[in-house]
Every structure is written in structure tokens, then in C-alpha cells.
Design a protein around this motif. Structure first.
Motif: not given
Ligand code: TPP
Ligand code: SF4
Ligand code: MG
Lengths: 621, 350
Positions: A307-309, B37-39, B64-69, B109-114, B116-118, B138-145
Motif C-alpha cells: 500500500s505505501e508504495f 556530516g551528510h553534506d 529512502g527517507i531521512g535527512c541523509s536520504s 540511506s541513513g542508519d534508521g533507514d537501513t 531499522s525499518i529497512g 550513519n549518525n546514530g540517530c533519527y535526524g529528520l524526526t
Molecule cells: C513509513 C514511515 N515511517 C516513519 C517515517 C518518519 N521518518 C522519517 S525520517 C525517519 C528516520 C530517519 O532516520 P535516518 O535514516 O537515520 O536518517 P537521518 O535523518 O538520521 O539522516 C523517520 C522515522 C516515514 N517517513 N515513513
């Protein structure tokens, strides 16, 4: 007493009957039963076999129902005229399921429990286990040939042409010739037993006709897989799930033969078995974004994961082809039973305001055509296209028109700027500029031009030049354009098919997919009773003006669906400017394909739907 | 807000073999926090692609999604890019690569992106040996959230919110090694000298190349108590050695002491020289790499540099036997078997 032939009240019929086989899963019965169905087909008659199987590899009850009909009705009719009961586990239910005046054939090695006895049907005992014990020493052979023996007996009882069966055996064991003689011997054993012990043929029998006219017997999934080969799919991603798995298996089977590069011997296609459905659809989105034709096939649980994709593909406007072979939900539901219950899930798949283009095939020929066309449609509209099949269509062999391909046809890759077009362009390229006013913009494939046409694809808001923006105006502008595209889609999706009544009427019926064959038979039965109805088969979503007009033109419209909640009705109400109270739902969702009798009785009220006994209830003790 | 980079071209800007200036490898102006660091990693990618003389439009960027992405917008502006969904970049990259094996794929990708969710998609793209550069910022945290701990945060590490992380970290390099990755490296966004040659080597590797780049989040995880801060990393970094990357066309001129170097020839003929600090590390030996990472970790050190490389591996296309030509360039002649074949199929179904 192992055999009793009721005189007088027997069902009598030539070429119009329902026979059901009750077997144990995993005993090789399906291929023997298929032999029976195929023999009828080769005698020039329309036939429709349906396999009712458990979610199990071995040991649970399984049924195989064959409808024979020389008027061309190939949906389920309802009721059972002949039952072949070879499964002791389900014997009690099976004998009850036979229509009064019908015929019950069973393995009489063990005598029939007197409590199960019925006086209103004819009963035929064949000592199948005994015959096998006498003839074969090997346990597996005893099991396998038991099935072939009852087919032989049926040949005598129903007047099947024995030569037709022999030829089928020859075809089936091409390359394994050693198996031909023993199989034919087993057929003969059954045939002889029936000839010697019963007065053959029965009141029901088969006569050769010439009604096949080039038709084929094919599973919808095979037709879809082949359609994808013809439609030019080159990247396939998937995750196994019944009942969609064989779409990919069949794609691969045909691609291995038809898609090998003659020079190198390498493959003109790639198949990736993904780690889950999220990944499968992600691969399809990635491949399509990069200019290949790509698809995945799945069923309800997989669509939920995708669904998300699907929202991303809708919003980022990436062509995405998905074949949804529906099964009974919710959750794991009845995973090996059929339903049409993913309509809402698919039509509005994903978060936010999303709407997805759907196609509804109803025969293997349509699976092939729509399967191939879905790639043109997705490329043309730059959006997901979800083809809605179901287990019945996908996994049963259907009597279908032959497949055809127009060799002059070229693929419609939609609006894509080439390197030359970019070179000649004086204006700035904008990925989301609606140049033609139809809501569909021009895309470019990655790697096309050194300096022009590159853009960034994202699921977040952007302006017409694909630049990230959080401007409300730009966002709304884009969402409105997507609605323009939705309007355009109405001209491209398969148009509805109409079946006008013989007399003018204010009543109508709407159906789609695998309800079609049963609905058509029901319409004729109703018409013979003086109840005339115009009918419309919906073949695509979004609905176009014709769909709305059909409802507008009738006072009362029955919507026949194989789900609990009337999902097509909900969509019609949601999308069309119509009076909802006109639409009457007829909902059959017990997991088995709807029958013509069920529809008739539901409409005439000759039994309320509760009195109609669908197969699932019949087999409940 | 939109930014426009001032458009003027210095006549003497150096160009690469293709005649491109470095500017032509740049992207839009970054919207990340100043000092992120991403820059620096984006700058490293620009430098590496420029030096390698890759045609910018022959690169596809995926994330994916994140500051890194978000960063693919900030480099290689003439390349197509795809900012997909959270944690699912590997599948998009896989599909894209299957469609056209001729482009170069950079996944960010980010560390959250890779981790955890990914995690699932990461594991499987490694196993498939997809030909791509997979860069984890890899910043050890979720930057964007806004700074939650990620699965790569060390036990006890503490970001701005002030609670020590209680959970075991996931080490993406040892994990990738375990899963059969054919190129594994770790680096630091603050060490351009090391990062750029690693990116060049990774881009030249024909198979899956992971670079796990520690990339401090200055806004949420750059405290003295965080093990992913600039300060901590600078103090605890240990390099496997100095890496030098020599592309195919370039003559090898570097002068080195053979006793301390390991030379690796890549599939395309380019050469990596590793001036080793750690004599025990053999970059052709998976176990040796895993052991070296663990040994340094036990000492509280972060081992960076090239860790493992298998130059003779088969990528996904070779494994599945797809044609050399990009699948997306095949037309009806190659794809559609035509009506005659269909007639034969009809016959087999009667
Ligand atoms: C399905 C889904 N769940 C949650 C989010 C919210 N979200 C956006 S970025 C992010 C974490 C990103 O962390 P990371 O990959 O480490 O990237 P960083 O910002 O640290 O570079 C989350 C949880 C989302 N976009 N999509
Ligand atoms: S929040 Fe952290 S990771 Fe995100 S841009 Fe700012 S410094 Fe970088
Ligand atoms: Mg992070």
C-alpha cells in the motif's frame, strides 16, 4: 446392498449436468479428474471444472466440480447431479449434497453406513480399493490408479468416448511412454466393472457435439503470465502467495521458451523473488521508473503490504503494474477459496487522496489481453494499474476463446521524451508540466541526455519542474492535475460490456469478473420466467459515463458480488452521481464461485438467500 | 524558499578527462543544518565522480527517507534521482538496476533507514550482490524526526535528549560481511582523504559496495556523551590504512613500500593500493575483517577504511543470466513472441 437404481424419479439429461468428485488432497485425484473434464471438452462440449481445495498439501478433503453444458453456460450452476465420493472423511456430507433423483458413486470396498442411505437417489458401489489391492502391489500405485479406475467406470456410465480418454492418456504421458499402458489398463478395469454391474449408460450422459470452435482450456494465471510476456514485461518481482504464485511460474515457463536472446542464449527478462511484497512492488516501481516494463502478482495480504508504495507510485506518477489474484479475506481468511473482496483495498490503496486504476477480466482470454494491455495503460497514464483476478479465474481451467495477437501492434510507451526531442526543445523541461491538458505529463528515462531532462522523483510535494516545494498552491495545483488525469483515464480503461434484455425493462444487473458466466445463465433463467433484465459487466475503474447512464436508465439495479460488504456498490455510490437506493446488493461470499441458481433464487425470492445452499454449507454435517 | 547558485564559470576551472568541471557534478544547495556530516559526504561523492570522470547523467541516485536520504538532491544535478519511501531504497535500486545495467547506481540511506525499518531490504540487497554503491550516512540517530536513538547507537551513548541508549548496536559492516557483501568499508564524514578514494573504489567495484560513513548529526547527536559525535569519532578512529585508488586508464606512479601494501585489482582493471596500518587485516578474507572490527571495538576504537573486497564476484545480472543490453532498451522484436507462437500455445491447450 451396494447398488440401487431408482427408477422414475431419476435426473435425465444429455450434456447438461454437474458432477462433483470428493477426494483426499495429495492423492493424485486432480489429474484424473482433469482427465474427465478434458475428455468432455474433446467431445466438443463446453465444460468448466472447478477445484475446491484446502490450504494443505496432503490429507484434507478436496472437491472437484465439473459443469457440462451444451448451451455454453460455463459458470457454476449449483446443485450436484452426480457425486463421486472417494473420501471416507467427507462421505456423509457428500451423499447429502446430491440433488434428489441424482447419482451417487462410491468406493464399496467398505459397505455404506445404512444411516447415510437415501431412497431418492441412485447409488452405485464400485469396490475401488479391492480392485486396486488385487491389481497392484505398490501402495502409491494403488492410490493413483484408484482415481483412474473410477474415471474408466464413468466413461461407461456416462457414455464418454473411450478413445478420447486413451488419446488424452497418450498426450499426458508423452515422454513417459511406460506409463501409458498401465493407465489405460486402469481405465479398462473401471469401464468393465461398470459395464458388467450397472445398466449403462445412466439417465445422464454425454453426446459428442461441435461446440468447441477453437476454444481452449486455460487457467487465468497462465493467461496472465503469458499476457505479461506478450505485453513486454522484462522485470518481474514477486513473493509467493496463493493464488497468485502460478502467474509468475507461468511467466517464467513461457519466458524460458520465448524470451531467450538467440545470439547469447541469455535472458531477455529478469525475475527477482523478493524478500516480501514491499520489496516486490519497490522493485517494480524502480524498474518502471527506469523505463522497463515491470510487474508483480500477489493477493490480498500482499496488496496490504504494497500500500505505501502504491501511494508513492500514484503521487510520483510511476507506471506500476500489479496483478491481484483475490482470495477470501480478511487476514489469512480462507486462503485457498475465491472471493472478490479486495476492490476497496485496491481502488483506494494507500494513504492520502489516492485512487487507483483497475481492470476486471472474466476469462483467460481477457486475462491475456488485459494482462498485456495493462502495460500500455500504465505507461500511458503513468500510474499504478491493478488487474483484479481471483482464485477461481486464476487457478481453475476455463473454457475460453483462443488467444490472439496482432503482430502489427506496437507497445504504447506513453509520453516519454527521447534524447532528440530534448535536444530540439527550446523551453525548459518540466516533468510535471501538463502540456497537453490531459493531466499526463512527459517523463524521461534516467540516462537519456547529458544536460537536459533530468529530474528528481519523490513522494513529497514538488512544483511543475519537479523541484521540492511546500507551497500550498503548488501542492493543490498538482493534486488537481492528478484529477484531470483521472478523468482522462476513463477513456483508456476497458469499457463496460452490455447485455440488453430481450424485452424492454426497468430492471438491471451489474456484475464483473468471475460472476459473469453464472450471471449470464441466471439472466436467461430469469428471462424464461418472465423477469427481464438489462445487464452490464463492469470491466474497468474509474467508471465512465456509460456506467453512470446504465444506473440512471434503470429503476432497480442488482449488483452481484462475491464479497460481504458490497464493495462494487460502494464504489459506484462513491464515484457516480446516482441514487444509492436503486442499487440492490446480491452478495455471495462463502469462498466458492457464485452459482446461477443462487442468483436466480436470490432475485426471485423463491428462497431467500438463506435458503440457498452454497457448496460450503452443503458439506457441513 | 528556493535557492539559486550564482551562475558564473571560471575559465580556468580544472576539467576531468571528459572535459567536465567539478561544478557539473554539483546539485542543488543543501537545506541540511550547517555542519551536518551528510553534506561532507555529498562533497565526497561529487569529488569522486569528478575524479573518476563518470558521465553525470549516467548515474542514477536512489534513497529512502531521512535527512541523509534527502542528499541526492545536493549532488549530481544532471542525474535522475529517486527519493523513495522509508527503508525501501534497496528494492527501488534493485528494480532500477535490473531495468538498465549500464548506469551507475548510488544509493544513499541513513542508519534508521537501513538498520531499522529497512533492515530486511538491506540484508537482501546484500545477498543479491546488486551492482551499486550503498552509502549509509550513519549518525546514530533519527535526524529528520528529531533525534531519537537509532539501532546503530552504542550502548550508553547519549544524544541531546540526555538518556543513555540501553540497547546493543547493530554493526552494519560485520552484518554485511556475514551476509556475503563483496565490498565493505567504513569511513568518517570528516575524513575526506579516506572517504573519496573509498567512494571511487566502491563505484568501480562490480557488485554490492557498502560504505558505512559515520556522519555526525550536529543538531541532535553531537554531544560529548555521544559516540557518534565529531569529537568522539576523531579521538577513537583507527584506520586500516591509507587507501589509494588508481582508475583503469591511469598509469600507476605511486611509490610505496611493498612490505606494507596490499594491491587489489578490480574487475574493470583499476587498482586499489592499501597502505596498511594493521598487518593482520587481509582485505580478501571475510573472517579477518570481522575479527579486526571486533578487536578494535573491544578496545573502544572504530576501525575505518577498506575492510573487505572480493573483486571476482558475480553481480545479480550475471547470476540470473540476463542479456548484456539494458532490458529497458529491448523492443517488440525481442520482447514479443508474436501470433505464431501463440497459435502453437493455443493448440497445446486443446
Ligand atoms: C513509513 C514511515 N515511517 C516513519 C517515517 C518518519 N521518518 C522519517 S525520517 C525517519 C528516520 C530517519 O532516520 P535516518 O535514516 O537515520 O536518517 P537521518 O535523518 O538520521 O539522516 C523517520 C522515522 C516515514 N517517513 N515513513
Ligand atoms: S538534523 Fe542532524 S542529520 Fe538532520 S540535517 Fe540536521 S544535523 Fe544533519
Ligand atoms: Mg540517522
Amino acid at each position: 446392498m451396494s447398488t440401487q437404481q431408482v427408477k422414475g424419479q431419476q435426473i435425465e439429461s444429455v450434456n447438461d449436468f454437474v458432477i462433483r468428485f470428493a477426494n483426499v488432497n495429495g492423492t493424485g485425484s486432480a489429474s484424473a479428474n482433469n482427465l474427465f473434464a478434458k475428455a468432455i471438452f474433446r467431445m466438443g462440449l463446453p465444460v468448466s471444472p472447478k477445484n475446491v481445495f484446502p490450504s494443505n498439501i496432503q490429507g484434507l478433503p478436496t472437491w472437484y466440480e465439473v459443469r457440462v453444458n451444451d448451451k455454453g453456460y460455463v459458470g457454476r450452476r449449483g446443485g450436484v447431479d452426480i457425486m463421486v465420493a472417494v473420501n471416507p472423511q467427507s462421505l456423509a456430507q457428500d451423499i447429502k449434497a446430491v440433488d434428489s433423483g441424482g447419482y451417487f458413486v462410491y468406493d464399496s470396498t467398505k459397505p455404506l453406513d445404512l444411516r447415510l442411505h437415501r431412497n431418492d437417489i441412485s447409488i452405485f458401489g464400485i469396490p475401488l480399493t479391492d480392485i486396486c489391492r488385487r491389481e497392484y502391489t505398490d501402495a502409491r500405485q494403488r492410490q493413483l490408479f484408484k482415481n483412474v479406475i473410477y474415471i474408466g467406470a464413468l466413461a461407461a456410465m456416462l457414455d464418454l468416448e473411450f478413445d478420447v480418454l486413451k488419446n488424452l492418456i497418450h498426450d499426458q504421458f508423452k515422454g513417459k511412454e511406460k506409463l501409458i499402458a498401465p493407465n489405460i489398463h486402469a481405465l479398462e478395469l473401471g469401464y468393465q466393472y461398470a459395464e458388467e454391474n450397472f445398466s449403462c449408460p445412466l439417465g445422464i450422459r454425454v453426446e459428442r457435439r461441435d461446440m468447441v470452435d477453437g476454444h481452449i482450456m486455460m487457467e487465468g494465471n497462465a493467461a496472465l503470465g503469458l499476457g505479461a510476456v506478450y505485453g513486454g514485461a522484462s522485470v518481474v518481482a514477486w513473493y509467493p502467495i496463493t493464488p497468485s504464485t502460478s502467474v509468475i511460474e507461468q511467466f517464467e515457463k513461457y519466458a524460458k521458451r520465448l524470451r531467450i536472446d538467440p545470439g547469447s542464449g541469455k535472458r531477455n527478462y529478469a525475475i527477482a523473488q523478493a524478500e516480501d511484497e514491499l520489496s516486490a512492488i519497490g522493485m517494480v516501481v524502480g524498474a518502471s521508473w527506469n523505463g522497463a516494463r515491470s510487474f508483480t502478482a500477489t493477493s490480498g495480504p500482499g496488496v496490504s503490504l504494497m500500500s505505501e508504495f502504491l501511494g508513492l507510485a500514484y503521487f510520483a506518477e510511476v507506471p506500476t503494474v500489479l496483478f491481484n489474484v483475490q482470495r477470501s479475506g480478511p487476514s489469512t481468511g480462507m486462503p485457498t477459496r475465491s472471493q472478490q473482496s479486495d476492490l476497496l483495498l485496491s481502488a483506494y490503496a494507500s494513504h492520502g487522496d489516492t485512487k487507483q486504476v483497475l481492470m476486471f477480466p472474466s476469462t483467460p482470454k481477457e486475462c491475456f489481453d488485459m494482462g498485456a494491455d495493462s502495460f500500455d495503460l500504465a505507461d500511458r497514464l503513468q500510474t499504478p494499474v491493478i488487474l483484479m483476478s481471483d482464485l477461481d479465474l486464476g487457478m481453475n481451467e476455463h473454457f475460453s476463446e483462443p488467444l490472439e495477437w496482432d503482430d502489427s501492434k506496437l507497445y504504447d510507451r506513453g509520453k516519454v521524451f527521447s534524447e532528440t526531442e530534448l535536444d530540439e526543445m527550446s523551453d525548459r523541461y518540466g516533468r510535471y508540466l501538463d502540456i497537453d491538458g490531459d493531466g499526463i505529463c512527459y517523463r524521461t528515462y534516467p540516462g537519456t541526455h547529458p544536460t537536459k531532462g533530468a529530474f528528481f522523483t519523490r513522494g513529497s510535494s514538488r512544483d511543475r519542474y519537479a523541484k521540492y516545494t511546500e507551497s500550498s498552491d503548488e501542492y493543490v495545483d498538482n493534486m488537481q492535475r492528478l484529477l484531470v488525469k483521472w478523468e482522462t483515464a476513463k477513456n483508456y480503461v476497458p469499457q463496460p460490456e452490455f447485455r440488453p434484455a430481450k424485452q424492454s425493462t426497468r430492471d438491471g444487473m451489474i456484475y464483473f469478473g468471475t460472476t459473469t458466466a453464472s450471471a449470464e445463465e441466471a439472466l436467461d433463467i430469469l428471462s424464461a420466467k418472465g423477469l427481464h433484465m438489462d445487464a452490464m459487466r463492469v470491466r474497468g475503474f474509474p467508471f465512465n459515463a456509460d456506467v453512470e447512464a446504465f444506473i440512471e436508465d434503470h429503476d432497480r439495479v442488482f449488483v452481484v458480488e462475491q464479497n460481504r460488504d458490497g464493495q462494487l456498490r460502494t464504489m459506484l455510490i462513491n464515484e457516480c452521481e446516482i441514487n444509492p437506493s436503486k442499487l440492490k446488493s446480491l452478495l455471495c461470499y462463502d469462498g466458492l464461485p457464485v452459482t446461477a441458481r443462487w442468483i436466480v433464487e436470490a432475485i426471485t425470492g423463491s428462497g431467500t438467500t438463506d435458503n440457498v445452499v452454497p457448496l460450503s454449507k452443503e458439506v457441513k454435517v | 524558499m528556493t535557492y539559486h547558485r550564482p551562475e558564473f564559470r571560471h575559465p580556468d576551472l580544472p576539467t576531468n578527462d571528459l572535459g567536465y568541471t567539478k561544478k557539473q557534478y554539483e546539485g542543488a544547495i543543501s537545506t541540511l543544518c550547517a555542519g551536518c556530516g551528510h553534506d561532507s559526504i555529498s562533497a565526497g561523492i561529487i569529488q569522486a565522480c569528478f575524479e573518476l570522470s563518470i558521465e553525470p547523467h549516467k548515474v542514477a541516485k536512489v534513497s529512502g527517507i531521512g535527512c541523509s536520504s534527502k542528499t541526492p538532491t545536493y549532488f549530481l544535478g544532471s542525474s535522475h534521482g529517486f527519493n523513495s519511501v522509508h527503508g525501501r531504497m534497496p528494492s527501488v535500486a534493485t528494480g532500477a538496476n535490473l531495468a538498465n545495467r549500464e548506469l551507475t547506481y548510488i544509493g544513499v540511506s541513513g542508519d534508521g533507514d537501513t538498520a531499522s525499518i529497512g533492515m530486511g531490504q538491506f540484508a537482501h540487497v546484500v545477498r543479491r550482490n546488486l551492482n551499486m554503491l550503498y552509502l549509509v550516512e550513519n549518525n546514530g540517530c533519527y535526524g529528520l524526526t528529531k533525534g531519537q536513538d537509532s539501532a546503530t547507537a552504542d550502548v550508553g551513548s547519549m544524544g541531546k535528549k540526555g538518556t543513555p541508549n540501553p540497547f546493543e548496536p547493530i554493526d552494519l559492516c560485520t552484518l554485511a560481511l556475514e551476509l556475503g557483501a563483496t565490498f565493505v568499508a567504513r569511513s568518517f564524514s570528516g575524513d575526506k582523504e579516506q572517504l573519496v578514494p573509498l567512494i571511487k573504489a566502491a563505484l568501480s567495484h562490480s557488485g554490492f559496495a557498502l560504505i558505512d560513513v559515520i556522519s555526525p548529526c550536529v543538531t541532535f547527536n553531537n554531544t560529548t556523551t555521544s559516540t557518534k559525535s565529531y569529537e568522539f569519532v576523531r579521538e577513537h578512529i583507527e584506520a586500516t590504512g591509507k587507501t589509494d585508488f588508481i582508475p583503469v586508464r591511469q598509469e600507476i606512479t605511486a611509490d610505496y613500500d611493498p612490505g606494507f601494501t596490499q594491491e587489489v585489482t578490480l574487475h574493470d582493471g583499476s587498482v586499489i593500493h592499501l597502505y596498511k596500518e594493521d598487518e593482520n587485516l587481509d582485505v580478501h578474507n571475510r573472517l579477518s575483517a570481522i575479527q579486526a572490527i571486533h578487536e578494535r571495538k573491544a578496545k573502544g576504537e572504530i576501525l575505518t577504511g577498506l575492510l573487505y573486497l572480493d573483486p571476482d564476484c558475480q553481480d545479480l545480472h550475471e547470476i540470473i543470466g540476463s542479456v548484456e543490453k539494458p532490458l529497458r532498451d529491448l523492443d517488440e522484436t525481442a520482447l514479443c513472441p508474436g501470433n505464431r507462437s501463440l497459435e502453437a500455445i493455443n493448440d497445446s491447450l486443446r
